[in-house]
Design a protein around this motif. Structure first.
Motif, mmCIF file in Angstrom:
data_model
loop_
_atom_site.group_PDB
_atom_site.id
_atom_site.type_symbol
_atom_site.label_atom_id
_atom_site.label_comp_id
_atom_site.label_asym_id
_atom_site.label_seq_id
_atom_site.Cartn_x
_atom_site.Cartn_y
_atom_site.Cartn_z
ATOM 1 N N ALA A 45 0.813 -1.221 0.000
ATOM 2 C CA ALA A 45 0.000 0.000 0.000
ATOM 3 C C ALA A 45 0.842 1.264 0.000
ATOM 4 C CB ALA A 45 -0.924 0.000 1.218
ATOM 5 N N ASP A 46 2.142 1.145 0.186
ATOM 6 C CA ASP A 46 2.984 2.332 0.320
ATOM 7 C C ASP A 46 2.915 3.293 -0.867
ATOM 8 O OD1 ASP A 46 3.690 1.324 2.742
ATOM 9 O OD2 ASP A 46 5.791 0.928 2.245
ATOM 10 N N PRO A 47 2.817 2.807 -2.130
ATOM 11 C CA PRO A 47 2.770 3.756 -3.253
ATOM 12 C C PRO A 47 1.560 4.688 -3.240
ATOM 13 C CG PRO A 47 3.350 1.567 -4.027
ATOM 14 C CD PRO A 47 2.897 1.417 -2.605
ATOM 15 N N PHE A 48 0.587 4.414 -2.388
ATOM 16 C CA PHE A 48 -0.593 5.274 -2.323
ATOM 17 C C PHE A 48 -0.429 6.400 -1.306
ATOM 18 C CE2 PHE A 48 -2.095 1.263 -4.038
ATOM 19 C CZ PHE A 48 -2.798 1.702 -5.145
ATOM 20 N N PHE A 49 0.752 6.482 -0.737
ATOM 21 C CA PHE A 49 1.048 7.566 0.198
ATOM 22 C C PHE A 49 2.299 8.286 -0.276
ATOM 23 C CE2 PHE A 49 -1.422 4.441 2.455
ATOM 24 C CZ PHE A 49 -2.376 5.213 3.097
ATOM 25 N N VAL A 50 2.345 9.590 -0.019
ATOM 26 C CA VAL A 50 3.442 10.413 -0.510
ATOM 27 C C VAL A 50 4.760 9.955 0.096
ATOM 28 C CG1 VAL A 50 4.410 12.741 -0.509
ATOM 29 C CG2 VAL A 50 1.979 12.403 -0.946
ATOM 30 N N PRO A 51 5.778 9.755 -0.728
ATOM 31 C CA PRO A 51 7.073 9.320 -0.215
ATOM 32 C C PRO A 51 7.887 10.473 0.341
ATOM 33 C CG PRO A 51 7.198 9.595 -2.579
ATOM 34 C CD PRO A 51 5.757 9.874 -2.179
ATOM 35 N N GLU A 52 8.967 10.127 1.011
ATOM 36 C CA GLU A 52 9.931 11.101 1.525
ATOM 37 C C GLU A 52 9.259 12.192 2.355
ATOM 38 O OE1 GLU A 52 12.829 12.443 -1.367
ATOM 39 O OE2 GLU A 52 12.259 10.783 -2.649
ATOM 40 N N LEU A 53 8.505 11.746 3.349
ATOM 41 C CA LEU A 53 7.774 12.685 4.203
ATOM 42 C C LEU A 53 8.658 13.246 5.309
ATOM 43 C CD1 LEU A 53 4.400 10.847 4.703
ATOM 44 C CD2 LEU A 53 4.727 13.053 3.643
ATOM 45 N N HIS A 54 8.407 14.485 5.624
ATOM 46 C CA HIS A 54 9.060 15.106 6.761
ATOM 47 C C HIS A 54 8.009 15.961 7.465
ATOM 48 C CE1 HIS A 54 12.969 13.941 5.132
ATOM 49 N NE2 HIS A 54 12.474 14.287 3.959
ATOM 50 N N VAL A 55 8.127 16.081 8.763
ATOM 51 C CA VAL A 55 7.215 16.922 9.528
ATOM 52 C C VAL A 55 8.056 17.961 10.253
ATOM 53 C CG1 VAL A 55 5.456 16.997 11.326
ATOM 54 C CG2 VAL A 55 5.616 15.012 9.821
ATOM 55 N N ASN A 56 7.739 19.234 10.049
ATOM 56 C CA ASN A 56 8.548 20.277 10.676
ATOM 57 C C ASN A 56 8.143 20.485 12.133
ATOM 58 O OD1 ASN A 56 6.220 21.813 10.682
ATOM 59 N ND2 ASN A 56 6.828 23.130 8.987
ATOM 60 N N ALA A 57 8.797 21.447 12.789
ATOM 61 C CA ALA A 57 8.581 21.658 14.220
ATOM 62 C C ALA A 57 7.144 22.055 14.548
ATOM 63 C CB ALA A 57 9.552 22.723 14.728
ATOM 64 N N LYS A 58 6.456 22.652 13.583
ATOM 65 C CA LYS A 58 5.077 23.069 13.805
ATOM 66 C C LYS A 58 4.087 21.933 13.564
ATOM 67 C CE LYS A 58 5.875 27.890 12.407
ATOM 68 N NZ LYS A 58 5.465 28.960 11.448
ATOM 69 N N GLY A 59 4.593 20.800 13.095
ATOM 70 C CA GLY A 59 3.701 19.684 12.809
ATOM 71 C C GLY A 59 3.109 19.739 11.428
ATOM 72 N N ASP A 60 3.586 20.683 10.593
ATOM 73 C CA ASP A 60 3.066 20.780 9.225
ATOM 74 C C ASP A 60 3.761 19.764 8.337
ATOM 75 O OD1 ASP A 60 1.486 22.948 9.937
ATOM 76 O OD2 ASP A 60 3.131 24.361 9.574
ATOM 77 N N TYR A 61 3.032 19.275 7.347
ATOM 78 C CA TYR A 61 3.621 18.343 6.413
ATOM 79 C C TYR A 61 4.550 19.069 5.444
ATOM 80 C CZ TYR A 61 0.147 14.867 7.822
ATOM 81 O OH TYR A 61 -0.627 13.989 8.527
ATOM 82 N N ILE A 62 5.731 18.533 5.254
ATOM 83 C CA ILE A 62 6.625 18.992 4.207
ATOM 84 C C ILE A 62 6.892 17.789 3.315
ATOM 85 C CG2 ILE A 62 8.889 19.975 3.656
ATOM 86 C CD1 ILE A 62 8.956 21.099 6.489
ATOM 87 N N THR A 63 6.515 17.863 2.074
ATOM 88 C CA THR A 63 6.675 16.715 1.191
ATOM 89 C C THR A 63 7.695 17.017 0.123
ATOM 90 O OG1 THR A 63 4.853 17.501 -0.174
ATOM 91 C CG2 THR A 63 4.325 15.937 1.559
ATOM 92 N N ASP A 149 1.764 11.005 15.730
ATOM 93 C CA ASP A 149 3.076 10.458 16.065
ATOM 94 C C ASP A 149 3.617 9.503 15.005
ATOM 95 O OD1 ASP A 149 1.349 8.360 16.526
ATOM 96 O OD2 ASP A 149 2.007 7.966 18.579
ATOM 97 N N ALA A 150 2.787 9.146 14.033
ATOM 98 C CA ALA A 150 3.259 8.289 12.944
ATOM 99 C C ALA A 150 2.971 8.924 11.586
ATOM 100 C CB ALA A 150 2.604 6.911 13.028
ATOM 101 N N ALA A 151 2.836 10.257 11.578
ATOM 102 C CA ALA A 151 2.420 10.948 10.365
ATOM 103 C C ALA A 151 3.494 10.995 9.294
ATOM 104 C CB ALA A 151 1.970 12.371 10.697
ATOM 105 N N ALA A 152 4.706 10.606 9.632
ATOM 106 C CA ALA A 152 5.791 10.664 8.660
ATOM 107 C C ALA A 152 6.103 9.309 8.057
ATOM 108 C CB ALA A 152 7.049 11.239 9.304
ATOM 109 N N GLU A 153 5.189 8.364 8.195
ATOM 110 C CA GLU A 153 5.420 7.037 7.629
ATOM 111 C C GLU A 153 4.105 6.449 7.130
ATOM 112 O OE1 GLU A 153 5.429 4.235 11.552
ATOM 113 O OE2 GLU A 153 7.087 5.669 11.408
ATOM 114 N N ALA A 154 4.214 5.562 6.175
ATOM 115 C CA ALA A 154 3.006 4.905 5.658
ATOM 116 C C ALA A 154 2.375 4.060 6.767
ATOM 117 C CB ALA A 154 3.361 4.033 4.460
ATOM 118 N N PRO A 155 1.058 3.884 6.743
ATOM 119 C CA PRO A 155 0.384 3.164 7.830
ATOM 120 C C PRO A 155 0.891 1.738 8.015
ATOM 121 C CG PRO A 155 -1.216 4.361 6.505
ATOM 122 C CD PRO A 155 0.090 4.438 5.772
#
Length: 276
Positions: A45-63, A149-155
């Motif tokens: 299922a990983d290809p259905f989620f954006v790769p190379e995820l990072h979460v900044n200090a504010k908790g915002d998604y940076i893709t 707490d797991a927002a930077a990885e595929a489920p």
């Protein structure tokens, strides 16, 4: 297929939802079946989620790297799909032409995610699904919070794993994530994309959500169940990839709408109501 036994737990008064990373917008030629047991919460299922995820200090998604060479769920047997020329006698010229055309379209569709995000930057079907789920649960009187707490990885299943028969069982290691102060911890794996079974078929929505429930305090596995969207809108069926792109202002939100249509079923099973 596994189902949640709603008689195994009391209707919860509090639920923690595990957030998911941004969902990837996919248009694929070839049969991929997320509804099958063992697909959700796995590398398939990983290809259905954006790769190379990072979460900044504010908790915002940076893709980064929306098109960094990721091969989106392919139609090749190696990727778990059905060969594009299946059913056509080997070596036939027609089969070769269809295969070549499909391969070319598949290459173009690798840009589908980037195209959607460029044209519709405010659309975020995963975030909207989580928000609607939270609202639906709160309408039932449940206190809801969302953990990232797991927002930077595929489920991946938190306190469970698949056994050799692809059935969910309690995990061997329960210490990676701490318990939560809630009756239920809910994991979700939403997948919504456009699929054309073969080069001569139309792109249509294929949407599933797999829900995994745990006792938030004891980490006990309560069950897992997958729900599929069954609605069909002829206006959101596209015979050509180019037609899908031309109608992107309707096609992409249509994926979001198919996810939102599954919210009531997820709410019901999470609050102890049996759902088929």
């Amino acid at each position: 297929m596994s189902k949640v036994d709603v008689t195994s737990f009391k209707p919860p008064k509090s639920i923690v939802i595990v957030d998911v990373p941004p969902m990837r917008y996919v248009a694929n030629i070839g049969v991929i079946l997320p509804v099958l047991q063992g697909f959700h919460y796995s590398p398939k299922a990983d290809p259905f989620f954006v790769p190379e995820l990072h979460v900044n200090a504010k908790g915002d998604y940076i893709t980064q790297g929306f098109n960094s060479g990721l091969v989106v769920a392919s139609s090749s047997p190696a990727q778990g799909g059905v060969p594009l020329g299946a059913g056509i006698a080997g070596g036939m010229i027609v089969g070769g032409i269809l295969q070549a055309s499909a391969d070319d379209t598949q290459q173009k569709s690798r840009q589908f995610d980037a195209t959607v995000r460029q044209r519709l930057p405010k659309l975020d079907m995963g975030a909207e699904f989580v928000a609607a789920l939270k609202q639906g649960l709160e309408a039932k009187g449940v206190a809801v919070s969302v953990t990232r707490d797991a927002a930077a990885e595929a489920p991946r299943l938190r306190w469970a794993r698949y056994n050799k028969d692809l059935m969910p069982v309690p995990a061997d290691d329960l210490d990676r994530y701490p318990a939560v102060d809630a009756d239920v911890l809910m994991q979700i794996s939403p997948i919504a994309y456009y699929m054309a079974p073969g080069p001569l078929n139309a792109y249509r929505r294929n949407t599933t959500v797999c829900v995994a429930l745990f006792n938030g305090r004891t980490k006990a596995f309560l069950g897992m169940q997958t729900f599929s969207f069954s609605g069909f809108n002829p206006g959101l069926a596209y015979n050509r990839y180019e037609s899908l792109l031309e109608d992107l202002d309707n096609a992409a939100p249509g994926l979001r709408d198919s996810l939102l249509a599954l919210v009531p079923k997820v709410v019901d099973v999470a609050t102890g109501r049996a759902v088929d």
